[in-house]
Scaffold this motif. Structure first.
Motif, PDB file in Angstrom:
ATOM      1  N   VAL A  99      73.299 118.131  22.805  1.00  0.00           N
ATOM      2  CA  VAL A  99      73.131 118.966  21.607  1.00  0.00           C
ATOM      3  C   VAL A  99      72.244 120.153  21.977  1.00  0.00           C
ATOM      4  CG1 VAL A  99      73.409 117.087  19.945  1.00  0.00           C
ATOM      5  CG2 VAL A  99      71.137 117.604  20.843  1.00  0.00           C
ATOM      6  N   PRO A 100      72.343 121.261  21.261  1.00  0.00           N
ATOM      7  CA  PRO A 100      71.491 122.415  21.558  1.00  0.00           C
ATOM      8  C   PRO A 100      70.005 122.073  21.404  1.00  0.00           C
ATOM      9  CG  PRO A 100      73.259 123.023  20.047  1.00  0.00           C
ATOM     10  CD  PRO A 100      73.258 121.533  20.130  1.00  0.00           C
ATOM     11  N   LYS A 101      69.171 122.796  22.126  1.00  0.00           N
ATOM     12  CA  LYS A 101      67.733 122.669  21.941  1.00  0.00           C
ATOM     13  C   LYS A 101      67.371 123.178  20.544  1.00  0.00           C
ATOM     14  CE  LYS A 101      66.899 123.565  26.860  1.00  0.00           C
ATOM     15  NZ  LYS A 101      66.325 124.519  27.835  1.00  0.00           N
ATOM     16  N   PRO A 102      66.217 122.729  20.004  1.00  0.00           N
ATOM     17  CA  PRO A 102      65.834 123.172  18.651  1.00  0.00           C
ATOM     18  C   PRO A 102      65.897 124.673  18.448  1.00  0.00           C
ATOM     19  CG  PRO A 102      64.397 121.403  19.350  1.00  0.00           C
ATOM     20  CD  PRO A 102      65.259 121.737  20.541  1.00  0.00           C
ATOM     21  N   ASP A 103      65.493 125.448  19.455  1.00  0.00           N
ATOM     22  CA  ASP A 103      65.485 126.904  19.269  1.00  0.00           C
ATOM     23  C   ASP A 103      66.877 127.523  19.382  1.00  0.00           C
ATOM     24  OD1 ASP A 103      65.808 126.587  21.972  1.00  0.00           O
ATOM     25  OD2 ASP A 103      64.217 127.979  22.568  1.00  0.00           O
ATOM     26  N   GLU A 104      67.904 126.685  19.694  1.00  0.00           N
ATOM     27  CA  GLU A 104      69.279 127.178  19.750  1.00  0.00           C
ATOM     28  C   GLU A 104      70.103 126.702  18.552  1.00  0.00           C
ATOM     29  OE1 GLU A 104      70.507 125.663  23.494  1.00  0.00           O
ATOM     30  OE2 GLU A 104      69.550 127.258  24.655  1.00  0.00           O
TER      31      GLU A 104
ATOM     32  N   PHE B 184      81.464 120.885  10.351  1.00  0.00           N
ATOM     33  CA  PHE B 184      80.160 121.539  10.256  1.00  0.00           C
ATOM     34  C   PHE B 184      79.138 120.574   9.653  1.00  0.00           C
ATOM     35  CE2 PHE B 184      77.829 125.563   8.471  1.00  0.00           C
ATOM     36  CZ  PHE B 184      76.798 125.358   9.378  1.00  0.00           C
ATOM     37  N   LEU B 185      79.537 119.830   8.638  1.00  0.00           N
ATOM     38  CA  LEU B 185      78.628 118.852   8.031  1.00  0.00           C
ATOM     39  C   LEU B 185      78.229 117.783   9.045  1.00  0.00           C
ATOM     40  CD1 LEU B 185      80.274 118.427   4.514  1.00  0.00           C
ATOM     41  CD2 LEU B 185      78.048 119.461   5.002  1.00  0.00           C
ATOM     42  N   GLU B 186      79.178 117.325   9.856  1.00  0.00           N
ATOM     43  CA  GLU B 186      78.875 116.327  10.889  1.00  0.00           C
ATOM     44  C   GLU B 186      77.883 116.889  11.899  1.00  0.00           C
ATOM     45  OE1 GLU B 186      82.569 115.242  12.659  1.00  0.00           O
ATOM     46  OE2 GLU B 186      83.381 114.348  10.822  1.00  0.00           O
ATOM     47  N   ILE B 187      78.053 118.161  12.255  1.00  0.00           N
ATOM     48  CA  ILE B 187      77.162 118.791  13.230  1.00  0.00           C
ATOM     49  C   ILE B 187      75.761 118.965  12.651  1.00  0.00           C
ATOM     50  CG2 ILE B 187      76.736 120.973  14.444  1.00  0.00           C
ATOM     51  CD1 ILE B 187      79.761 121.081  14.978  1.00  0.00           C
ATOM     52  N   ILE B 188      75.678 119.315  11.378  1.00  0.00           N
ATOM     53  CA  ILE B 188      74.364 119.408  10.739  1.00  0.00           C
ATOM     54  C   ILE B 188      73.664 118.047  10.792  1.00  0.00           C
ATOM     55  CG2 ILE B 188      73.144 119.742   8.545  1.00  0.00           C
ATOM     56  CD1 ILE B 188      75.208 121.906   7.868  1.00  0.00           C
ATOM     57  N   ASP B 189      74.398 116.978  10.500  1.00  0.00           N
ATOM     58  CA  ASP B 189      73.828 115.625  10.581  1.00  0.00           C
ATOM     59  C   ASP B 189      73.355 115.323  11.995  1.00  0.00           C
ATOM     60  OD1 ASP B 189      74.248 115.091   7.906  1.00  0.00           O
ATOM     61  OD2 ASP B 189      76.150 114.054   8.214  1.00  0.00           O
ATOM     62  N   LEU B 190      74.129 115.728  12.977  1.00  0.00           N
ATOM     63  CA  LEU B 190      73.761 115.513  14.376  1.00  0.00           C
ATOM     64  C   LEU B 190      72.480 116.265  14.722  1.00  0.00           C
ATOM     65  CD1 LEU B 190      74.705 114.292  17.142  1.00  0.00           C
ATOM     66  CD2 LEU B 190      75.860 116.467  17.558  1.00  0.00           C
ATOM     67  N   PHE B 191      72.366 117.504  14.250  1.00  0.00           N
ATOM     68  CA  PHE B 191      71.158 118.290  14.490  1.00  0.00           C
ATOM     69  C   PHE B 191      69.948 117.623  13.834  1.00  0.00           C
ATOM     70  CE2 PHE B 191      73.711 122.495  14.861  1.00  0.00           C
ATOM     71  CZ  PHE B 191      74.036 122.174  16.163  1.00  0.00           C
ATOM     72  N   GLU B 192      70.123 117.173  12.587  1.00  0.00           N
ATOM     73  CA  GLU B 192      69.017 116.546  11.866  1.00  0.00           C
ATOM     74  C   GLU B 192      68.567 115.275  12.577  1.00  0.00           C
ATOM     75  OE1 GLU B 192      69.536 117.922   7.221  1.00  0.00           O
ATOM     76  OE2 GLU B 192      70.606 116.132   7.880  1.00  0.00           O
ATOM     77  N   TYR B 193      69.511 114.486  13.049  1.00  0.00           N
ATOM     78  CA  TYR B 193      69.175 113.259  13.773  1.00  0.00           C
ATOM     79  C   TYR B 193      68.409 113.591  15.054  1.00  0.00           C
ATOM     80  CZ  TYR B 193      69.733 109.004  16.511  1.00  0.00           C
ATOM     81  OH  TYR B 193      69.501 107.887  17.298  1.00  0.00           O
ATOM     82  N   SER B 194      68.877 114.614  15.760  1.00  0.00           N
ATOM     83  CA  SER B 194      68.228 115.024  17.007  1.00  0.00           C
ATOM     84  C   SER B 194      66.807 115.506  16.747  1.00  0.00           C
ATOM     85  CB  SER B 194      69.046 116.132  17.689  1.00  0.00           C
ATOM     86  OG  SER B 194      68.423 116.569  18.863  1.00  0.00           O
ATOM     87  N   LEU B 195      66.613 116.283  15.689  1.00  0.00           N
ATOM     88  CA  LEU B 195      65.267 116.774  15.335  1.00  0.00           C
ATOM     89  C   LEU B 195      64.340 115.620  14.976  1.00  0.00           C
ATOM     90  CD1 LEU B 195      66.016 119.945  13.203  1.00  0.00           C
ATOM     91  CD2 LEU B 195      64.906 119.898  15.436  1.00  0.00           C
ATOM     92  N   ASN B 196      64.836 114.699  14.154  1.00  0.00           N
ATOM     93  CA  ASN B 196      64.019 113.556  13.718  1.00  0.00           C
ATOM     94  C   ASN B 196      63.669 112.646  14.886  1.00  0.00           C
ATOM     95  OD1 ASN B 196      64.087 114.430  11.052  1.00  0.00           O
ATOM     96  ND2 ASN B 196      65.903 113.225  10.553  1.00  0.00           N
ATOM     97  N   THR B 197      64.616 112.474  15.787  1.00  0.00           N
ATOM     98  CA  THR B 197      64.385 111.631  16.961  1.00  0.00           C
ATOM     99  C   THR B 197      63.338 112.228  17.870  1.00  0.00           C
ATOM    100  OG1 THR B 197      66.660 110.831  16.887  1.00  0.00           O
ATOM    101  CG2 THR B 197      65.475 110.506  18.933  1.00  0.00           C
ATOM    102  N   SER B 198      63.398 113.553  18.030  1.00  0.00           N
ATOM    103  CA  SER B 198      62.423 114.218  18.923  1.00  0.00           C
ATOM    104  C   SER B 198      61.035 114.246  18.313  1.00  0.00           C
ATOM    105  CB  SER B 198      62.884 115.651  19.210  1.00  0.00           C
ATOM    106  OG  SER B 198      62.912 116.432  18.035  1.00  0.00           O
ATOM    107  N   GLN B 199      60.942 114.083  16.961  1.00  0.00           N
ATOM    108  CA  GLN B 199      59.630 114.085  16.315  1.00  0.00           C
ATOM    109  C   GLN B 199      58.950 112.718  16.425  1.00  0.00           C
ATOM    110  OE1 GLN B 199      60.915 115.494  12.403  1.00  0.00           O
ATOM    111  NE2 GLN B 199      59.599 117.279  12.639  1.00  0.00           N
ATOM    112  N   SER B 200      59.773 111.656  16.517  1.00  0.00           N
ATOM    113  CA  SER B 200      59.205 110.314  16.532  1.00  0.00           C
ATOM    114  C   SER B 200      58.758 109.881  17.913  1.00  0.00           C
ATOM    115  CB  SER B 200      60.254 109.317  15.993  1.00  0.00           C
ATOM    116  OG  SER B 200      61.426 109.372  16.785  1.00  0.00           O
TER     117      SER B 200
END
Length: 264
Positions: free
Chosen positions: A130-135, A248-264
């Motif tokens: 998945v893209p990095k947060p800044d991408e 697009f909705l699936e990709i948004i979910d993927l981004f959100e999961y990736s962000l939440n995972t990197s925060q934990s």
């Protein structure tokens, strides 16, 4: 355990190969009868992506990573080839060498999607899941523009007498243009240190808007299939745009999961 790069690669190919095949069909239907060579080229791409879909069926999430990477490279070449064909059609159209029923913006739109698909395959072969947060914002810029384009195409392909639906399409076009401009602004002013709160809010806002557009497309698809509205919209095109909103909705979910995972 399944390799995530393998699973994601197969998922991308499954989704986008069908999209590329349908693009070739839509282009072929939009040419005039004397543009036989361009029609034949479009039909050749239908065959190319049908073969890719057939080959895809031989893979699964437990397939060998190197074999999948080789397949990614093969599909990349097909995606790059159809991108080149689409840009040729766009160039011929803009120079008035040919006149077709395909809007120039539509041809540009589908060429952007081919470029996106090819780039995703390159990234996956480099191990980028998945893209990095800044991408992430740039990824959303791409999809927000796609959604805005869809609304414009729907508005122009509906019969003018379908005033209520035409107005709804225009409203969606305006809304997604605003979201696109907002995303571009956010990308330029994004702080270098902490981006996750901004990204989370940004993704939440996009999800609500995309879900609303997805529902509009679903209704339009059902009405078109039932011959209950007047338009030049092919039923497959209606379904095509609906599936891209779902994606697009699936990709948004993927981004959100990736962000939440990197925060934990």
């Amino acid at each position: 355990m399944a390799n995530p790069i393998v699973a994601r690669s197969l998922d991308e190919i499954q989704f986008w190969s069908r999209i590329m095949k349908e693009h070739a069909l839509f282009l072929s239907l939009g040419f005039t009868y004397e543009q036989k060579q361009l029609i034949d080229e479009a039909r050749q791409f239908i065959t190319v992506f049908e073969r890719i879909e057939e080959k895809l069926s031989r893979f699964n999430v437990n397939s060998d990573l190197n074999q999948v990477k080789a397949f990614n490279t093969e599909v990349y070449q097909a995606a790059a080839a159809i991108w080149s064909y689409k840009r040729k059609v766009l160039d011929l159209t803009l120079r008035c060498v040919i006149r077709t029923n395909n809007f120039p913006l539509l041809v540009d739109h589908i060429s952007r999607e081919a470029a996106y698909f090819a780039n995703r395959l390159k990234e996956l072969n480099k191990g980028v899941l998945v893209p990095k947060p800044d991408e992430v914002i740039q990824e959303n810029v791409f999809f927000l523009r796609i959604m805005a384009d869809h609304a414009k195409f729907i508005g122009h392909l509906l019969d003018p007498s379908e005033r209520k639906l035409v107005e709804q399409a225009r409203e969606f076009s305006h809304d997604f243009d605003q979201l696109l401009f907002q995303a571009i602004d956010l990308d330029s002013m994004r702080p270098q240190s902490e981006t996750k709160p901004l990204l989370s809010q940004f993704l939440d806002q996009n999800k609500v808007s995309v879900a609303s557009l997805r529902d509009f497309k679903k209704t339009a698809r059902e009405l078109i299939e039932a011959c209950r509205i007047k338009s030049n919209i092919h039923p497959l095109l209606a379904d095509h745009t609906f599936r891209e909103a779902e994606r697009f909705l699936e990709i948004i979910d993927l981004f959100e999961y990736s962000l939440n995972t990197s925060q934990s």
